[in-house]
Design a protein around this motif. Structure first.
Motif, PDB file in Angstrom:
ATOM      1  N   TYR A  53       6.368   3.951  24.432  1.00 34.85           N
ATOM      2  CA  TYR A  53       7.406   3.104  24.922  1.00 34.85           C
ATOM      3  C   TYR A  53       8.707   3.559  24.292  1.00 34.85           C
ATOM      4  CZ  TYR A  53       9.969  -1.489  25.440  1.00 34.85           C
ATOM      5  OH  TYR A  53      10.844  -2.417  25.722  1.00 34.85           O
ATOM      6  N   TYR A  54       8.581   3.899  22.833  1.00 35.78           N
ATOM      7  CA  TYR A  54       9.711   4.189  22.299  1.00 35.78           C
ATOM      8  C   TYR A  54      10.203   5.787  22.793  1.00 35.78           C
ATOM      9  CZ  TYR A  54      12.788   5.824  18.044  1.00 35.78           C
ATOM     10  OH  TYR A  54      13.854   6.075  17.318  1.00 35.78           O
ATOM     11  N   LEU A  55       9.456   6.644  22.905  1.00 29.63           N
ATOM     12  CA  LEU A  55       9.795   7.894  23.577  1.00 29.63           C
ATOM     13  C   LEU A  55      10.369   7.756  25.038  1.00 29.63           C
ATOM     14  CD1 LEU A  55       7.071  10.229  22.362  1.00 29.63           C
ATOM     15  CD2 LEU A  55       9.297  10.270  21.337  1.00 29.63           C
ATOM     16  N   TYR A  56       9.967   6.827  25.599  1.00 29.35           N
ATOM     17  CA  TYR A  56      10.526   6.649  27.029  1.00 29.35           C
ATOM     18  C   TYR A  56      11.852   6.192  26.907  1.00 29.35           C
ATOM     19  CZ  TYR A  56      11.060   4.277  31.602  1.00 29.35           C
ATOM     20  OH  TYR A  56      11.415   3.747  32.595  1.00 29.35           O
ATOM     21  N   LEU A  57      12.208   4.939  26.032  1.00 23.83           N
ATOM     22  CA  LEU A  57      13.485   4.454  25.863  1.00 23.83           C
ATOM     23  C   LEU A  57      14.568   5.688  25.295  1.00 23.83           C
ATOM     24  CD1 LEU A  57      12.827   1.020  24.122  1.00 23.83           C
ATOM     25  CD2 LEU A  57      13.223   1.777  26.420  1.00 23.83           C
ATOM     26  N   LEU A  58      13.917   6.497  24.388  1.00 27.94           N
ATOM     27  CA  LEU A  58      14.784   7.713  24.019  1.00 27.94           C
ATOM     28  C   LEU A  58      15.290   8.644  25.346  1.00 27.94           C
ATOM     29  CD1 LEU A  58      13.534   8.914  20.745  1.00 27.94           C
ATOM     30  CD2 LEU A  58      15.264   7.274  21.111  1.00 27.94           C
ATOM     31  N   CYS A  59      14.282   8.689  26.111  1.00 28.22           N
ATOM     32  CA  CYS A  59      14.476   9.662  27.317  1.00 28.22           C
ATOM     33  C   CYS A  59      15.389   8.940  28.064  1.00 28.22           C
ATOM     34  CB  CYS A  59      13.348  10.151  27.726  1.00 28.22           C
ATOM     35  SG  CYS A  59      11.859  11.040  26.986  1.00 28.22           S
ATOM     36  N   GLU A  60      15.369   7.585  28.347  1.00 28.40           N
ATOM     37  CA  GLU A  60      16.183   6.987  29.258  1.00 28.40           C
ATOM     38  C   GLU A  60      17.799   6.914  28.453  1.00 28.40           C
ATOM     39  OE1 GLU A  60      15.402   5.518  32.484  1.00 28.40           O
ATOM     40  OE2 GLU A  60      14.318   7.018  32.347  1.00 28.40           O
ATOM     41  N   TYR A  94      23.397   5.398  24.814  1.00 30.17           N
ATOM     42  CA  TYR A  94      23.239   3.991  24.997  1.00 30.17           C
ATOM     43  C   TYR A  94      22.371   3.800  26.212  1.00 30.17           C
ATOM     44  CZ  TYR A  94      26.898   2.778  28.473  1.00 30.17           C
ATOM     45  OH  TYR A  94      27.585   2.593  29.527  1.00 30.17           O
ATOM     46  N   LEU A  95      21.729   2.682  26.530  1.00 32.37           N
ATOM     47  CA  LEU A  95      21.055   2.259  27.537  1.00 32.37           C
ATOM     48  C   LEU A  95      21.238   0.759  27.903  1.00 32.37           C
ATOM     49  CD1 LEU A  95      18.915   2.697  30.007  1.00 32.37           C
ATOM     50  CD2 LEU A  95      17.150   2.062  28.291  1.00 32.37           C
ATOM     51  N   GLN A  96      21.705   0.198  28.873  1.00 33.39           N
ATOM     52  CA  GLN A  96      22.013  -0.867  29.237  1.00 33.39           C
ATOM     53  C   GLN A  96      20.733  -1.759  29.862  1.00 33.39           C
ATOM     54  OE1 GLN A  96      25.401  -2.845  29.168  1.00 33.39           O
ATOM     55  NE2 GLN A  96      23.878  -4.363  29.116  1.00 33.39           N
ATOM     56  N   THR A  97      20.436  -2.927  29.364  1.00 33.02           N
ATOM     57  CA  THR A  97      19.292  -3.495  29.724  1.00 33.02           C
ATOM     58  C   THR A  97      19.432  -4.719  30.593  1.00 33.02           C
ATOM     59  OG1 THR A  97      18.813  -4.877  27.669  1.00 33.02           O
ATOM     60  CG2 THR A  97      18.014  -2.516  27.818  1.00 33.02           C
TER      61      THR A  97
END
Length: 324
Positions: free
Chosen positions: A38-45, A53-56
């Motif tokens: 999950y954490y690595l997925y977020l970093l990739c995104e 940054y990533l907007q949720t």
């Protein structure tokens, strides 16, 4: 019509000691492999889309659930765990639903240095949380990532601090003045801050000679330069000295820096003179062997045997003999 400025990255660095980090170990212990995935997925995104940054939104957990096959409730629990451990900035997430961190933004600005050499790199001023003293000169804040504010208005607001970002022409003029000033100084005085250009050169020198640099090592390098009296010229000489003799680790480089401070060595010439004296006394090989033993099987042990024969390395470098 100008080409739209690229925001995201094609790839990002991952520290080799990623799984040795206490926070990652805690994440694995709490959620197993799903937590790390999950954490690595977020970093990739984050690095792929905007770069820093990533907007949720309200559907975020459901989308990740579909992508990774993780129950939405568990996905929300993992995200809260990451926020609690400061792997993402909690305050910005709660106010803007944005995922980022100081370390993510540090890696981002290093990754876009080549872009920054040609033009300013625009970032969203509300999402940029890197402190002013750690933000490189080509980072320009605007109302959105693609915006560059007019001349004399391009300041970033990081953690409540505003600081002015000069336009390209003014930065070049300042760089020329700084270079002239640096030629007249060998060692920073107390309270001086190492200019950004020097810091970038040191980071580049470290990456070329030692390897990729983590945020923790970057912070310690800055401490030696800004607070402990190590000049940028001496720092470069120590990095090249360590790489020359095959000691490509931050721990050995740190030992050499501490030795310079203890002996009052403040210039590359004094370092070379000290090394020459040690070579004439036949102590260099012994010092490297002792260092290898300390770093591999002694104090702060990582194993029982050294993977490097420093005596053989030095013999090879100095005379062309020995097996590598």
């Amino acid at each position: 019509m100008a080409r739209p400025q690229k925001e995201g990255l094609d790839y990002f660095p991952l520290d080799v000691d990623f799984f040795s980090n206490r926070k990652i170990k805690a994440l694995m212990g709490r959620f197993g492999a799903q937590g790390v995935t999950y954490y690595l997925y977020l970093l990739c995104e984050i690095y792929r889309e905007h770069g820093y940054y990533l907007q949720t939104d309200d559907d975020f957990d459901y989308i990740i659930s579909a992508e990774l096959g993780i129950d939405p409730e568990k996905a929300g629990m993992i995200l809260q765990f990451l926020l609690e451990r400061s792997l993402f900035d909690r305050e910005l997430f709660e106010s803007e639903k944005v995922l980022t961190s100081v370390s993510i933004q540090s890696r981002y600005q290093l990754a876009v240095k080549s872009r920054g050499s040609q033009r300013e790199v625009g970032v969203h001023k509300r999402y940029w949380i890197l402190p002013p003293e750690q933000t490189l000169s080509f980072i320009q804040c605007g109302s959105s990532s693609g915006d560059i504010l007019p001349q004399n208005e391009g300041f970033c607001e990081g953690n409540g601090d505003n600081f002015l970002k000069n336009d390209t022409k003014k930065r070049k003029e300042n760089k020329t003045k700084e270079n002239k000033s640096k030629q007249q100084q060998r060692k920073p005085e107390d309270g001086d801050v190492v200019v950004v250009d020097e810091r970038e050169e040191i980071l580049s020198c470290y990456e070329q000679n030692i390897g990729s640099i983590s945020v923790a090592v970057m912070s310690q390098l800055s401490d030696y330069l800004q607070n402990r009296g190590i000049s940028s010229k001496l720092m470069r000489a120590v990095i090249e000295y360590s790489a020359l003799y095959g000691a490509k680790s931050w721990r050995y480089l740190q030992t050499v820096l501490d030795n310079c401070l203890a002996k009052g060595i403040s210039t590359p010439e004094q370092l070379e003179e000290d090394c020459q004296c040690r070579r004439e006394q036949g102590k260099v090989s012994g010092d490297f062997a002792a260092s290898a033993q300390r770093f591999s099987g002694g104090e702060g042990s990582f194993g029982s045997e050294s993977s490097l024969d420093f005596a053989a390395i030095q013999e090879y470098i100095s005379s062309g003999r020995g097996v590598m």
